[in-house]
Structure formats: C-alpha cells, structure tokens
Design a protein around this motif. Structure first.
Motif, mmCIF file in Angstrom:
data_model
loop_
_atom_site.group_PDB
_atom_site.id
_atom_site.type_symbol
_atom_site.label_atom_id
_atom_site.label_comp_id
_atom_site.label_asym_id
_atom_site.label_seq_id
_atom_site.Cartn_x
_atom_site.Cartn_y
_atom_site.Cartn_z
ATOM 1 N N ALA A 39 -65.283 49.885 45.119
ATOM 2 C CA ALA A 39 -65.393 48.776 44.170
ATOM 3 C C ALA A 39 -66.668 48.948 43.357
ATOM 4 N N MET A 41 -68.912 46.907 42.981
ATOM 5 C CA MET A 41 -70.081 46.236 43.556
ATOM 6 C C MET A 41 -70.793 47.059 44.621
ATOM 7 N N ARG A 67 -59.687 53.978 46.500
ATOM 8 C CA ARG A 67 -59.332 53.124 47.640
ATOM 9 C C ARG A 67 -57.946 53.509 48.147
ATOM 10 N N MET A 86 -63.364 51.014 37.318
ATOM 11 C CA MET A 86 -63.525 49.572 37.343
ATOM 12 C C MET A 86 -64.612 49.135 36.388
ATOM 13 N N TRP A 155 -62.711 37.269 48.043
ATOM 14 C CA TRP A 155 -62.902 38.721 48.016
ATOM 15 C C TRP A 155 -64.101 39.152 48.864
ATOM 16 N N ASN A 198 -60.789 40.429 38.085
ATOM 17 C CA ASN A 198 -61.142 39.609 39.235
ATOM 18 C C ASN A 198 -62.615 39.208 39.120
ATOM 19 N N VAL A 200 -65.572 37.539 41.034
ATOM 20 C CA VAL A 200 -65.929 37.125 42.389
ATOM 21 C C VAL A 200 -67.244 36.348 42.355
ATOM 22 N N ASP A 221 -69.811 39.193 40.747
ATOM 23 C CA ASP A 221 -69.293 40.560 40.825
ATOM 24 C C ASP A 221 -67.926 40.506 40.180
ATOM 25 N N THR A 222 -67.729 41.225 39.101
ATOM 26 C CA THR A 222 -66.384 41.211 38.522
ATOM 27 C C THR A 222 -65.838 42.623 38.489
ATOM 28 N N GLY A 223 -64.520 42.698 38.499
ATOM 29 C CA GLY A 223 -63.907 44.021 38.437
ATOM 30 C C GLY A 223 -62.612 43.967 37.662
HETATM 31 N N1 ALA Z 1 -65.270 43.513 43.780
HETATM 32 C C1 ALA Z 1 -64.124 42.951 43.153
HETATM 33 C C2 ALA Z 1 -62.920 43.854 43.250
HETATM 34 O O1 ALA Z 1 -63.094 44.991 43.594
HETATM 35 C C3 ALA Z 1 -64.409 42.643 41.743
HETATM 36 O O2 ALA Z 1 -61.846 43.427 42.978
#
Ligand code: ALA
Length: 874
Positions: A39, A41, A67, A86, A155, A198, A200, A221-223
């Motif tokens: 991710a 983050m 992932r 991301m 999340w 997303n 978070v 934290d956005t993704g």
């Molecule tokens: N850490 C979040 C994700 O991976 C934004 O979806």
C-alpha cells in the motif's frame, strides 16, 4: 487522459495543496514485518505512529504496490490486480476528514471532470461525521451514500501482524454503466461499480491484544489505483482495456495466434492473468526478488508459473513471458526507468524460471492429471495432501498451483496433509544439518584461565610474547621436543587464524636456541588462536618468550587475494545487481574462490567484463581502509554483511572505493598491489549457487605466462608464429576434413568391391543368406557393406564377422520380407553373442553382437550358418 497525464495531474494537484512529492519506495520494503510494499502508506507508517519525523506533514506519492490478497480474483474480474500503482495523498497530523474528502472530490470532478452523477460513496457504519461532510459540504445525495461495516470501510493494519495504524475509511465508487449489469450499490456483488479511491482516516493504532488505541495525531492515508482511474477516465469498462494494459494484451494475443479458437471467457481470463502477472514479475525482479522456494522468491515463482500456465491455455508452447517484457517496458518504462536499466537482467531471470518450469511442468502435469482422473473415478472430492507434497517435492509444483488445477477438476487439496509432509521434511533436513557439538575441549579451560589471544596481525607481522600453553595430540603438555608436532597458544600473535574464508597464516616461532615451523593457524574456539607447528630445533617450553614471525610473502599474497575478493564482489554486484549475495569464499595466497547466488551461469562476455572491471579497480590504486564501528552504524553506512555470518556488536568495516564490507580479514594496503586479476573458471556448484575461481598478483601473472608458454609450444609444433596460429589451425582442420572425406570415398569403393566379390558366396537354402568374415572392418564399415550386400541379394539374411582392434564384432541383417517371415536379426545376434562369450541383441532387421578379445569369431560364424541352415521356418 492517458496514464502519464493522470500521474502528472495527480501529483500536480496535491503539490498545489502544499504536499511534498515523494518517490515510490521499492516493492521490497525496509519494514521487516512486511513481505511486500502492498500500500502507499507503507513508507508512512513510522510517521503515522509518531516514531519518525516526516520531511513534510503533507505528502503525495505514486507507489508501486504488490499484493497477493486478490490473486485468485485476478482475471476473473475486470478490476483486480496483484501489481498496481497507487496514487496517494497523506497527512501526518495535519488535515483530516474534511479536507481529504474535499480534495478527492475536487480532483475527480473538477481536475479530471468526471461526472458526479456516476459516483457513489461509502462511509463506515458509525461515521456520521464523514456522511455529514459528503452530504452537506460536497452535496452528494444521501441515497448515494452507503454505510458499510468493517470488512469494507475499516482499513488496516497493513500486513499480517495485525498491529499498526488503521482507521475507518470512505470510498468513492464509479458506475461503469448499464452494459455491465443492472443498477448496483456499493456492497453488491457487481462488476458495474468500480471502487476508485479509498480515503482512510488513520486515527487508531491496533495493539497486539486487538485493542484500538487512539493515535496521538490524526492522519490521512488515501489510495487510488492508477489502473482503475485510467479505466474510468478513458471510458472503458475494464482495467485491461486501459492504456496501461492494452499494448500488452495486444502483444500477448499477437503471440498466441491460436487463441482465437479458445472460448472467449477462457481467453480473457488467461490474457488478464498473464498481463497482470507479467507486470508484477518485471517490477519484482527489478526490485531484486529472485524466484526461489521461500518468502518473496516463492511468491514470485508462483506468479511466473501461474502466468506461464495460462500461456499454455492460449496455446503458447514453451517459454514466452520473457518475450513480452519489452511490452511492459513500453507501457511503463517512461515512469519506471528501472525496467530499462535492468531490462536484460529481468529478461534472463524470467526466461530461466520459465525454462525451469517448462522442464518440471511436463512431468508434473502428467502425474497430476492421471492422479486426478483416478480420484475422480473413485468419486473423491479431496486430493491427499501427501500427493500434493510429492508434486511439490519432485516437480516443484507450488501447492497453490496443484490446488488450482485440482479445483478445475472439482477437487480440493488437503492442506493439513501437505503441511505435515512439509514439516516432516524440514525436520529431516534440520536433523541432518545439526552439527555435532564440539566436545568440551581442553581449549575451554584454557580460555577461562588465560583469556583470549590478542591478534596483532593487522598492523604487525612479527611480535614477541609468552608461550601460554602447548598441546600434543589434543592434550595439554609443558614442552615439545625437536621433531614433535603440536599446537601453541601465545598471549599475542600476528598469525591470522582461518576465518571468513581466509586461510590461516604460516611462519616461524623463534626462541633462544630453538625454532618451530608454523604449518597452519586455526581458531578452535572463539578467542583462541592456535599455531599448528613442528619443532625443528631445540625444545619448546611453556612460559618462555617466543618471537612469532609470519611468512610475510605468503601473507601478502593472501592479502591481495582477499582484497581481490572484495573487488570481485563489487564488480559482480555492479554487473548483476545489488541482490547478488556472496555465499562463501576461500582466500588463499594469490588465489580465490567466490561463491554467490545467481540463477544461471555467466556468459563469456560477462566474465570478461567482470575481469576487466576488477583490473580497472586495481589500476585506480585505491587505498584500502578499515574502521571499527557499531553494527548499527555499519549498516547505516551501507556496508555489506555476509548473510548467515555471526557478527559481534563491534564490527570491522573494510572499505576501498565504493566497496564496503563487514570483514575481519587482512588486506592489501592499496588495490594497485594486486597487480593483475584473472578469472580461471565460473561453474555451478548447487541450485542457484555459482562459483568463480580466480587468481591475482603473482598467481595471475604465472597463469598468463603459463598460457603463453602453451601457445608458443603449440605454435612451434605446427611451425607457425603464434599470431597466425588460428588461421593455421583452421586450415589444418579443413585439410583433415578433406582427407577424411577422401578416405571415406575410398573406403566405400573398397566396400562395394568387397560386396560384389562376397555376394558370389551366397547360399539359397533354406533362405538366401550369406555368412562372411571381414576382419579389420569396424561396425560402421560392416553396416555399409551389409547395405550393399542386401541390395545385391535383393532379399535375404547377412551375417558378417570381424576382428576389429582385437575385438570380435558381429553384424546380422535381415531383409524386410524375411522379417515378415519371422526371422529376427536381434535374436540371432543374441545367440551368437553367447558363442563370443559376450552379448548381442537388436531389432528384427538389424542385430549386433560383440565379445572379449580372443573370443572365437570363426565358431560364431559357423554357428550362424548352422542356425540358418537348420531353421525350419517356411
Ligand atoms: N491504504 C489504503 C489502501 O491501500 C489507502 O487501500
């Protein structure tokens, strides 16, 4: 908007909002709790937790992510991937929910101009605040805001440890339109909605006991998956139709011409899996992951093999993935220069793994398929775990692959059985590896009593100190007489005891009226340096002062070889990449052996490059320096530690130029002292383990001289100056070939003549046959002769016997019609072989027999006549 523009717009938008743009970190994270960077983050974790100070409270990244959580969905949906980019904006204790939502909405609807009426948003079940912001601040109608539970809208923590920063989240979904199904809401099982972003709200830390504890600071934290964003902005309805994939999937179809005959659903699945896994592979390998049987390497291996298997479904036979890598580079190379920089390396890793898999797959698939047929016939729904383990053990079939293939036949694999076998195997391995513990040796007591020996050999080559103990045949003694061998322990010594691949020193111990020769130096116990020696003059007594003198010339040669080892290590890493790990070494006077992990042998060209690079480093005449420091400091300085080697807290770092290694060995003072470096061979010594043997200093010079001598002697032998030798040699070989041809022509002429004279001796009863002795002919000549004979006989049976180089040989030939009549050359040869006290056999048309020198060939031929004459076949 193409994906390059999207990347740019995203970064640009958030930079405009005071965010610092940070580069993507490697897919292999520093964080030891994570296998992969999964991710955006991941590099922010320590900032969120307040453990480290961020360079800026607002940051924006485009992070490479890998992932495996969705791996089984890849291909089955238009939106799942293992590797993705991301896009993320982060706030470390700065802005929170409201700004995060406002930024996201503004970027999607204003900057990119996506229609608001195609969006849905979700919030966490209890998050009234987020819902209020969406409804009141942004103006999203309440019917388009969906509340969902933990599974969807909470999340983190990232990874599998279950601890770390986490929080409720809010997602933005995009409606791809009616061609993908009926109207759907977030939370429904539908391909029509694509979750795009997303957000978070990272306000908790999850502790080991499962409690959520509020973080000192609230973070964002956005993704947003770039692939998904590209899909919605480009107006297509599958990730795989976006510009990030299209050239790649086109190229796959181009390779798989036969795929047109495959049902569309299956083809699409294979295409997507290959495209996704290939991107993942390229990026993982670029970041230093190599296929193996554990950890990251295992995941990569699984990904490559899965893609390969889907290729087979498209009718692609043999390795093909590596041929598609240029396409990945084409799609992604401008944003990720590592793909081009390491292109050749990636290609070779992938190709090797494909070849390896190809070899095992054929055998394994056959076994697995017949096993499945068997199980299905017995109406079983489970496949025994032991069977899956055997496939793993013998054919390298990952469990998941077996499961996948079994699932296609409707069977599941018993995981427990597999695990049981796996544990048992590991246990066996451990038991075998367990070293026999060192018996409580006399050295333990010595260490307690006298303390450690002091090694002075980094600075001096000679020192005087007290002889603290002597050993003879493993027992402590007080003296050694002339001619006796034993071991000496001194308070202080310049002799280096064998360690870290460097051999022990040799030299002399001198005392008044006496002298001993040191044959080797060893350290049987940490802290103890033992001189293995033979007393050549006088008597050695414990307590006396001895002067220890190194064989200096030998030590200098060892120093050169050790420094050369470091230079070679550096050059190898430059050539093959920083993941190249040293696996062991041997450092002898002017000679070294270097083992390293690599999946394939080096090409001639690469060996030459390595050699040249090391020689270049030698000519730079860099100084070699050493420094003592703490382990942490050494790591920070980037020093390479040898995996599996034990280091104490204080370590020694040897540095020359860019090379920095943790090393306790002795070295040349400057690289120039090495003089010359020459690789003598590069070989494989185990799976993924390669070995380089090399010489340096005087050893390398002697090698070059020896090679010149050979060259000159060879030149002398063929009467040509050495510079013209190759031309001369190729001319000689050509002449030889011409002579061989002439000789063969002569032989064939002779054989034809021989055949026409022999054929007159044919017999007609009971079938046409000819038995003859033709000494001096080898088996090839006999075969040619028998061809001519059969041709002249038109039909019949021929038995030829010859003594060739003292050994009896027999050849039996039977024409086709006699074979149909039941004659069998091989069986006849077998009978005749008995007469020769040897063996024989063959096919119905042709058989052979042979025996030891002196065996009665005449009798065998007589027997042949008899067997044919008395044969009562019609
Ligand atoms: N850490 C979040 C994700 O991976 C934004 O979806």
């Amino acid at each position: 908007m193409n994906s390059n523009q999207l990347r740019h717009e995203f970064t640009h938008y958030f930079e405009g909002k005071g965010h610092l743009a940070r580069p993507s970190i490697s897919l292999v994270p520093q964080d030891p709790t994570l296998l992969f960077t999964s991710a955006g983050m991941v590099p922010m974790k320590a900032y969120f937790l307040g453990q480290e100070e961020p360079p800026c409270r607002r940051m924006v990244t485009i992070q490479k992510c890998f992932r495996t959580t969705d791996i089984d969905n890849v291909g089955r949906t238009p939106r799942h991937l293992t590797f993705l980019e991301m896009l993320g904006n982060f706030s470390v204790g700065d802005y929170f929910k409201e700004d995060a939502i406002v930024f996201a909405w503004e970027f999607l609807t204003r900057t990119l101009g996506l229609p608001p009426n195609r969006m849905w948003v979700t919030v966490f079940r209890e998050d009234d605040e987020a819902e209020r912001i969406w409804a009141e601040k942004i103006g999203v109608t309440r019917s388009r805001i969906v509340r969902l539970g933990e599974a969807d809208n909470f999340w983190g923590p990232v990874g599998t440890t279950g601890v770390g920063p986490c929080g409720p989240c809010s997602e933005i979904h995009f409606d791809l339109g009616p061609e993908l199904g009926a109207e759907a809401r977030p939370g429904d099982e539908s391909d029509r909605l694509m979750e795009v972003w997303n957000l978070v709200f990272m306000e908790f830390n999850k502790e080991a006991d499962g409690r959520l504890v509020s973080l000192a600071q609230k973070n964002i934290d956005t993704g947003m998956g770039l692939e998904r964003l590209a899909t919605v902005t480009q107006g297509v309805n599958s990730i795989f139709l976006s510009d990030l994939f299209r050239p790649l999937t086109d190229a796959i179809l181009e390779l798989a011409k036969r795929a047109e005959n495959i049902p569309a659903g299956q083809r699409e699945l294979a295409l997507r899996v290959i495209a996704d896994h290939l991107r993942a592979t390229a990026f993982l390998v670029a970041d230093g992951v190599v296929p193996s049987n554990e950890g990251r390497g295992y995941v990569l291996r699984r990904v490559i093999r899965r893609a390969y298997r889907h290729g087979r479904r498209l009718g692609l036979k043999g390795p093909f993935l590596h041929r598609l890598l240029p396409e990945v580079q084409g799609c992604m190379g401008s944003a990720y220069p590592e793909l081009a920089e390491r292109g050749e390396y990636i290609r070779r890793i992938v190709q090797m793994e494909e070849q390896r898999f190809q070899a095992t797959l054929e055998g394994g698939l056959e076994t697995l398929e017949s096993l499945l047929v068997d199980l299905m016939a017995k109406h079983r729904i489970h496949m025994p775990g032991e069977a899956a383990f055997r496939l793993y053990d013998t054919f390298g079939f990952p469990l998941e692959l077996t499961e996948e293939i079994a699932a296609e036949a409707g069977l599941t694999v018993e995981r427990e059985g597999f695990q049981r076998e796996m544990n048992a195997q590991q246990e066996r391995g451990r038991a075998a590896m367990k070293k026999v513990g060192m018996a409580a040796s006399p050295y333990t007591a010595l260490l307690e009593e006298k303390g450690k020996s002091v090694f002075t050999g980094y600075e001096s080559t000679e020192s005087s100190s007290t002889l603290l103990a002597l050993f003879h045949l493993g027992r402590e003694v007080s003296s050694l007489a002339t001619g006796e061998e034993g071991e000496a322990f001194l308070a202080e010594t310049p002799f280096y005891a064998e360690k870290g691949g460097q051999v022990g020193d040799q030299g002399k111990l001198l005392w008044e009226e006496g002298k001993a020769e040191v044959l080797d130096t060893q350290t049987p116990l940490e802290g103890i340096i033992l001189h293995r020696l033979r007393v050549v003059e006088g008597t050695m007594n414990v307590g006396q002062v001895v002067n220890a003198q190194l064989d200096l010339a030998r030590r200098l040669a060892i120093d050169r070889a050790h420094t050369a080892t470091h230079l070679l290590h550096q050059a190898l890493r430059e050539l093959l990449g920083p993941q190249t790990a040293q696996a062991g070494s041997l450092v002898e006077p002017d000679r070294l052996r270097f083992d390293y992990n690599h999946f394939c042998g080096l090409e001639e060209r690469e060996i030459r490059m390595l050699e040249s690079r090391v020689n270049e480093l030698i000519r730079l005449d860099q100084s070699v320096s050493t420094a003592e420091m703490g382990m942490e400091e050494a790591k920070r300085s980037g020093a390479i530690a040898l995996f599996g080697e034990k280091y104490g807290e204080g370590v020694r770092v040897v540095q020359t130029g860019k090379s920095r290694e943790l090393c306790g060995g002795t070295h040349a003072q400057r690289t120039g002292q090495l003089g010359f470096f020459s690789i003598t061979q590069e070989t494989g010594v185990g799976s993924n383990l390669r070995r380089i043997d090399a010489l340096t200093g005087a050893g390398a010079v002697e090698l070059a001289q020896g090679q010149r001598d050979i060259l000159e002697q060879a030149a002398l032998m063929i009467h040509t100056p050495s510079r013209l030798m190759l031309q001369k040699l190729s001319k000689l070989l050509q002449e030889k070939e011409e002579e061989r041809k002439k000789m063969l022509a002569l032989r064939d002429r002779y054989l034809r003549q021989l055949a026409s004279s022999l054929v007159t001796r044919k017999r007609e009863e009971p079938v046409r046959h000819l038995v003859a002795r033709v000494d001096g002919l080898d088996i090839e000549a006999m075969t040619i002769l028998s061809d001519s004979l059969l041709e002249s006989l038109e039909k019949g049976l021929v038995v030829l016997g010859s003594i060739f180089e003292e050994k009896p040989l027999l050849l039996v030939r039977v024409s086709a019609d006699l074979v149909s009549a039941g004659y069998h050359a091989g069986q006849l040869a077998k009978e005749l072989g008995k007469v020769l006290e040897g063996s024989g056999g063959g096919r119905p048309e042709m058989g052979r027999a042979g025996g030891k020198p002196g065996a009665p060939i005449g009798a065998a031929l007589e027997k042949a006549r008899e067997l044919v004459a008395t044969d009562s076949r019609p």
